[in-house]
Each structure stands twice: as structure tokens, then as C-alpha cells.
Design an enzyme around this catalytic site. Structure first.
Site, PDB file in Angstrom:
ATOM      1  N   ASP A 220      -2.838  -8.974   2.740  1.00  0.00           N
ATOM      2  CA  ASP A 220      -4.124  -8.501   3.260  1.00  0.00           C
ATOM      3  C   ASP A 220      -4.991  -9.678   3.732  1.00  0.00           C
ATOM      4  O   ASP A 220      -6.016  -9.479   4.371  1.00  0.00           O
ATOM      5  CB  ASP A 220      -4.890  -7.752   2.150  1.00  0.00           C
ATOM      6  CG  ASP A 220      -4.835  -6.240   2.322  1.00  0.00           C
ATOM      7  OD1 ASP A 220      -4.621  -5.790   3.457  1.00  0.00           O
ATOM      8  OD2 ASP A 220      -5.007  -5.530   1.315  1.00  0.00           O
TER       9      ASP A 220
ATOM     10  N   GLN B 202      -4.921  -1.631  -3.299  1.00  0.00           N
ATOM     11  CA  GLN B 202      -5.737  -0.737  -2.466  1.00  0.00           C
ATOM     12  C   GLN B 202      -7.196  -0.734  -2.946  1.00  0.00           C
ATOM     13  O   GLN B 202      -7.466  -0.491  -4.121  1.00  0.00           O
ATOM     14  CB  GLN B 202      -5.146   0.685  -2.518  1.00  0.00           C
ATOM     15  CG  GLN B 202      -5.828   1.678  -1.606  1.00  0.00           C
ATOM     16  CD  GLN B 202      -5.650   1.350  -0.114  1.00  0.00           C
ATOM     17  OE1 GLN B 202      -4.572   0.998   0.330  1.00  0.00           O
ATOM     18  NE2 GLN B 202      -6.728   1.445   0.649  1.00  0.00           N
TER      19      GLN B 202
ATOM     20  N   LYS C 202       1.059   3.731   4.442  1.00  0.00           N
ATOM     21  CA  LYS C 202       1.685   2.407   4.360  1.00  0.00           C
ATOM     22  C   LYS C 202       3.152   2.551   3.956  1.00  0.00           C
ATOM     23  O   LYS C 202       4.032   1.862   4.478  1.00  0.00           O
ATOM     24  CB  LYS C 202       0.920   1.519   3.366  1.00  0.00           C
ATOM     25  CG  LYS C 202      -0.419   1.069   3.935  1.00  0.00           C
ATOM     26  CD  LYS C 202      -1.377   0.492   2.921  1.00  0.00           C
ATOM     27  CE  LYS C 202      -2.740   0.268   3.586  1.00  0.00           C
ATOM     28  NZ  LYS C 202      -3.799  -0.116   2.671  1.00  0.00           N
TER      29      LYS C 202
END
Ligand code: NAD
Length: 282
Positions: free
Chosen positions: A119, A96, A52
Site C-alpha cells: 500500500d 484494510q 482484491k
């Protein structure tokens, strides 16, 4: 004869598009910024976070990394999220997953401000996706839709079978396919006669987490096969949820692992970060 859907190639075109948008934003004094939180030292999570970061560099997005020890408390994690929520220079926040078992994933995800939830896991964003009116789409399903669009695969009236019903992949995938007028079936570990259900599919999305779960005898000739799975096996290699070598002979289109859905997930995250910056800066 099958066609390989290259996530590497398509994600590059998405990231190039995002990089152009970032250039334009920077001309207007806006520098999109993504903050990534990693708790503990799970090797797979470290690889994802690093990828990322690399994608942010490619797109010109500022990336911030927050590493918390595996024994970090819920309070520590929550207060970091709250700090990032109120930091105006941060546009996107990503925690994460999975988190160590003692931490409450739901509590953290619900704490991220919906407009910084790149997200798209916050219940408010999930609700928007249900009614088809959204700012962000969850990265993996949206990346898959982008791949299908790139290959001109129309879903209208098609039978789409999704194997897996997670909040991250299966359920939102179903919503996005429904929005494109597909007839969608979601299968899971309690589904009866899975083989017969999958055999009717024009498009199969496998998000099970079991290497080579989808075998050639399960799919119909000419099916489009999308493999979400990432499974590291005993030989140290990565395998998808689809038996690629056998299924490719029957498929019309198929995604590889690695180099398929994975890079698309990251490219969509970049797009979501830019969208977040645009929304926040009006
Ligand atoms: P999950 O473990 O949350 O869900 C797995 C799903 O598979 C469940 O809904 C379960 O009901 C279903 N399932 C399990 N056994 C089954 C069976 N025998 N028959 C039918 N259904 C069965 O997993 P997830 O988070 O959705 O991830 C799935 C896979 O995708 C994993 O390998 C994960 O690493 C991978 N993944 C990849 C990306 C990417 O960017 N490529 C993103 C997210 C997840």
C-alpha cells in the site's frame, strides 16, 4: 464533448499485463502472494477485500485472507503482522483500513516491513515517494497516474488542483503530479476561496468524501476531472465527489463512479504485489 476515462477498461489492461508477469515469475518458481488482513465486519471493507481477492485470482496471485474479530486486540493484530513479515512465502501485506477505533492504525502500518508494504503507507516508503525514488507507489494516486498516461494526458506545466490532503490520496497525489512537472495546489477543509482555486485547474482531483461536492460552476471548460470519492447515499447508490452529470458537459475528460478510480486502485495493488515478489526474490 467529453471523453469518459474508463477505469474498468484501463484496469483490465493493467491486470492482463500483471497476469503475464506472474506467468513468467511462476516459470521461475516464484508465486507472488498477497496477505490481506480485515478486522471487524464493516460491509464496505468486506466488499473491497473481496474485490482484491478476485483481482488476485485474475492475475494468478495467491491471496491469503486473515479475518480478525472487531474486538481483536492490538497485540493480536501486531503479532499477525509480525508472523506475515517473517513468512517468506508472503510478498505483500495489506491491512484494510479503517480499523476499529480502539486499534492504533499508525502502529500497525509502521510494523509492516517496507518491502512488503504494497500500500506504500510505511514512513520509509512515503519518504522514498517524497524524493521521487521508490519501489511502490500508493495504489490510488498511482492508479490515477496510469489513467492519465493511458489517455495521453500530459501534466507538464498544467495547473493541477487536488481537493483533499489525506496521507492515502491527496498528499501522495501531489508528489506524483509534481514529479510530472505540474503546478500543484492541494486544497482542504481550511482552504479559502475554494471555488476560485478549482476554477483555475486544468486537472481536478476530488478526494473529499462528500457526494457531488464538485459542481459544474466550480470547474473551467475543458478541465480533466478525476473523481476519487466513493459515497454510499441514502438511495443505496454509490456517488463520487463530483456531480458527474453536470460536470461532464464542461469537462474534456472525466472519470465515472463506480468504474473509475476504484478499479485502478486494485490493479495497482496487483502490480505492487508482483514488484514486491520480484524485489524479495532478487
Ligand atoms: P479523508 O477523509 O482522509 O480526507 C478528506 C479530505 O477532504 C481532507 O483532507 C479534508 O481536509 C478535505 N475536505 C473535507 N471537507 C472539505 C471542504 N469542504 N473543502 C475542501 N476540502 C475538504 O478521505 P480520503 O481517505 O482521502 O478519501 C476521500 C474519498 O475518496 C472518500 O470518499 C473515500 O471513500 C474515497 N477513496 C476512494 C478510493 C478509491 O480507490 N476510489 C481510495 C481511497 C479513498
Amino acid at each position: 464533448m467529453f471523453k469518459l476515462i474508463s477505469g474498468k477498461e484501463i484496469s483490465l489492461s493493467v491486470k492482463e499485463r500483471v497476469a503475464e508477469e506472474v506467468k513468467d515469475l511462476k516459470k521461475n518458481g516464484i508465486e507472488p502472494c498477497l496477505a490481506v488482513i480485515l478486522v471487524g465486519d464493516d460491509p464496505a471493507s468486506k466488499v473491497y477485500v473481496n474485490n482484491k481477492k478476485k483481482a488476485c485470482e485474475f492475475c494468478g496471485i495467491r491471496s491469503l485472507e486473515y479475518l480478525l474479530p472487531a474486538d481483536a486486540s492490538q497485540e493480536e493484530l501486531n503479532s499477525l503482522v509480525e508472523k506475515l513479515n517473517s513468512d517468506e512465502s508472503v510478498n505483500g501485506i495489506l491491512c484494510q483500513l479503517p480499523l476499529p477505533a480502539h486499534l492504533d492504525e499508525k502502529e500497525v502500518l509502521n510494523l509492516i516491513k517496507p518491502e512488503k508494504d504494497v500500500d506504500a503507507f510505511h514512513p520509509e516508503n512515503v519518504g522514498h515517494i517524497m524524493i521521487g525514488d521508490f519501489n511502490f507507489l500508493p495504489c490510488t494516486p498511482a492508479g490515477i497516474m496510469e489513467m492519465l498516461k493511458y489517455e495521453n494526458i500530459c501534466l507538464d506545466g498544467k495547473n493541477c488542483v487536488i481537493i483533499g490532503r489525506s496521507n492515502i490520496v491527496g498528499k501522495p497525489m501531489a508528489m506524483l503530479m509534481l514529479k510530472e512537472n505540474a503546478t500543484v495546489t492541494v486544497c482542504h477543509s481550511h482552504t479559502k476561496n475554494l471555488k476560485e482555486v478549482v476554477a483555475r485547474a486544468d486537472v481536478v482531483v476530488a478526494a473529499v468524501g462528500k457526494a457531488k461536492f464538485v459542481t459544474a460552476d466550480m470547474i473551467k471548460d475543458g478541465a480533466v476531472i478525476i473523481d476519487v470519492g466513493i459515497n454510499r447515499c441514502e438511495d443505496g447508490k454509490l456517488y463520487g465527489d463530483v456531480d458527474f452529470e453536470a460536470c461532464k458537459e464542461k469537462a474534456s475528460y472525466i472519470t465515472p463512479v463506480p468504474g473509475g478510480v476504484g478499479p485502478m486502485t486494485i490493479a495497482t495493488l496487483m502490480q505492487n504485489t508482483v514488484t514486491a515478489a520480484k524485489i524479495q526474490k532478487g
